[in-house]
Design an enzyme around this catalytic site. Sequence first.
Site, PDB file in Angstrom:
ATOM      1  N   ALA A   1      -7.384  -4.332   2.944  1.00  0.00           N
ATOM      2  CA  ALA A   1      -6.237  -5.079   3.465  1.00  0.00           C
ATOM      3  C   ALA A   1      -5.167  -5.289   2.398  1.00  0.00           C
ATOM      4  O   ALA A   1      -4.029  -5.593   2.710  1.00  0.00           O
ATOM      5  CB  ALA A   1      -6.693  -6.429   3.996  1.00  0.00           C
ATOM      6  N   LYS A   2      -5.548  -5.145   1.145  1.00  0.00           N
ATOM      7  CA  LYS A   2      -4.626  -5.286   0.003  1.00  0.00           C
ATOM      8  C   LYS A   2      -3.716  -6.498   0.144  1.00  0.00           C
ATOM      9  O   LYS A   2      -2.523  -6.444  -0.151  1.00  0.00           O
ATOM     10  CB  LYS A   2      -3.833  -3.996  -0.211  1.00  0.00           C
ATOM     11  CG  LYS A   2      -4.746  -2.803  -0.526  1.00  0.00           C
ATOM     12  CD  LYS A   2      -4.012  -1.592  -1.047  1.00  0.00           C
ATOM     13  CE  LYS A   2      -4.947  -0.449  -1.376  1.00  0.00           C
ATOM     14  NZ  LYS A   2      -5.576   0.207  -0.197  1.00  0.00           N
ATOM     15  N   ARG A   3      -4.299  -7.598   0.588  1.00  0.00           N
ATOM     16  CA  ARG A   3      -3.517  -8.817   0.701  1.00  0.00           C
ATOM     17  C   ARG A   3      -3.222  -9.375  -0.681  1.00  0.00           C
ATOM     18  O   ARG A   3      -3.976  -9.136  -1.638  1.00  0.00           O
ATOM     19  CB  ARG A   3      -4.270  -9.861   1.530  1.00  0.00           C
ATOM     20  CG  ARG A   3      -4.487  -9.457   2.978  1.00  0.00           C
ATOM     21  CD  ARG A   3      -3.169  -9.207   3.691  1.00  0.00           C
ATOM     22  NE  ARG A   3      -3.318  -9.128   5.140  1.00  0.00           N
ATOM     23  CZ  ARG A   3      -3.481  -8.010   5.834  1.00  0.00           C
ATOM     24  NH1 ARG A   3      -3.524  -6.841   5.231  1.00  0.00           N
ATOM     25  NH2 ARG A   3      -3.590  -8.028   7.152  1.00  0.00           N
TER      26      ARG A   3
ATOM     27  N   ASP B   1       0.866  -1.181   0.000  1.00  0.00           N
ATOM     28  CA  ASP B   1       0.000   0.000   0.000  1.00  0.00           C
ATOM     29  C   ASP B   1       0.902   1.230   0.000  1.00  0.00           C
ATOM     30  O   ASP B   1       2.118   1.085  -0.113  1.00  0.00           O
ATOM     31  CB  ASP B   1      -0.947  -0.026   1.213  1.00  0.00           C
ATOM     32  CG  ASP B   1      -2.275   0.625   0.912  1.00  0.00           C
ATOM     33  OD1 ASP B   1      -2.263   1.795   0.456  1.00  0.00           O
ATOM     34  OD2 ASP B   1      -3.318  -0.004   1.118  1.00  0.00           O
TER      35      ASP B   1
END
Lengths: 277, 277
Positions: B93-95, A97
């Site tokens: 969460a941008k996992r 991010d």
Amino acid sequence: MISRKQLIEQIKQKKSFLCVGLDTDIEKIPAFLKEYPDPVFEFNKRIIDATQDLCISYKPNAAFYEARGIKGLQSLIDTWKYLPQDCLNIIDAKRGDIGNTSDMYAKAFFNEDASGMSFDAITVSPYMGQDTVNSYLSYPGKWVILLALTSSAGSKDFQYLETNQGFLYETVIQKANTWAGADRMMFVVGATKSTEFTNIRKFAPDNFLLVPGVGAQGGNLEEVCRYGMTKDCGLIVNASRSIIYASNGKDFAEAAGAEALKIQLQMENELEKAGII
Amino acid sequence: MISRKQLIEQIKQKKSFLCVGLDTDIEKIPAFLKEYPDPVFEFNKRIIDATQDLCISYKPNAAFYEARGIKGLQSLIDTWKYLPQDCLNIIDAKRGDIGNTSDMYAKAFFNEDASGMSFDAITVSPYMGQDTVNSYLSYPGKWVILLALTSSAGSKDFQYLETNQGFLYETVIQKANTWAGADRMMFVVGATKSTEFTNIRKFAPDNFLLVPGVGAQGGNLEEVCRYGMTKDCGLIVNASRSIIYASNGKDFAEAAGAEALKIQLQMENELEKAGII
């Protein structure tokens, strides 16, 4: 905190470039550990005790702890506290991010006062570009380990896309090496493609490469070394399941130690062949 | 759980396609909240109370909670429990990982029994390809919101790379739309590039797009709607800081509500212009 120089010294001293992946699944650990207040931490503790002379790095996989909510996070924090200081302690979090969000992820994994943990290195996903890594690099001495080439089928979807600057993963490595030196930046490179290492070394001649996939995922250590090793070793090879689940009985830690020893001896042989030790 | 049909109904009913981003930084919330046992949860609770009739989605940003360790995770779990059931509740969460690791991240955010939380949707990073999204999609009715184009400077590093199939972000959208339908897959598209929406709609004619960057990051709502809106709206526009930090005093929730109302009225106007309501 462990510098490049210290890492290389550790490798020579322990005659190993093994990273033990702590992908600890509460469903897979021996049943007798369930008696302990924190079975996952108890498991990790004994694995660490049994392997710490044979490896130079540990890599807890954040997902396995997050899956258990508060209890899992407590296991991760306690595990971090127990990790040997002379090892490179990596959190395999694959965060990606930017801006103030990235600052917060850096706090989560690099700032003990804020979160209870301070790992030496974090795995990071490159998709959002340079903004993604800056927050981590602002912590002196900490490492970013950027995803470059992975060993799964899905790597073909994007990593192998041909761009006007070569394959996407090549561009990732080239750009990232303009963001930080080989003393702060490593790359994740999947081991099922060992001939690819020759190509990767064109773009990353000095960086350490974190190589998963030896063991349960089927990579071949000798091949990886032939194509990927540098004069400073330049490799950290991870094994998770093959070590930590070597036995499912009371002897699990002993079995893990035996499995780690087997890999360490192979690594010693490779380091000797390359004249590093 | 909220289906595409329910989402569209919510948008028409509330005359809004606003997502309130809960990027709650304990350093930035009003000082008087420090008296409460969990100031972050108390803040979120009041923000939710003040905005829930004006928005159709909430999006806690995982990083802000992870940065505070155990306490932060508890705030996140309590916040999740408090989120209105009729909203699309997104964990930002941008996992991005694969196989059994991805299964664990899915447990962490989609399986209440395991982790204490079960969001409706998760933001995901595409770098590792299809393997990354399968675990999430295996939960019936849950959504994947894949990073496509972001509004930061770093988006130029890789997202705008020209591949043999167009820009990388175009390829990401095209491939992802072969993995799931528009009833399960959304994309993150940065709002500072509103003319790009015309192009994105070529590849994602029906998908909902999650658009950050209206508000503190400077996107323009009217522009986004002109180029990005579909007959079903097709947009979820996020505002975080401009709403939640609208005031730093005792009136913070009231001020957040007023700011959300301002955006909702603009959205109502856009929905009317497009003949959706």
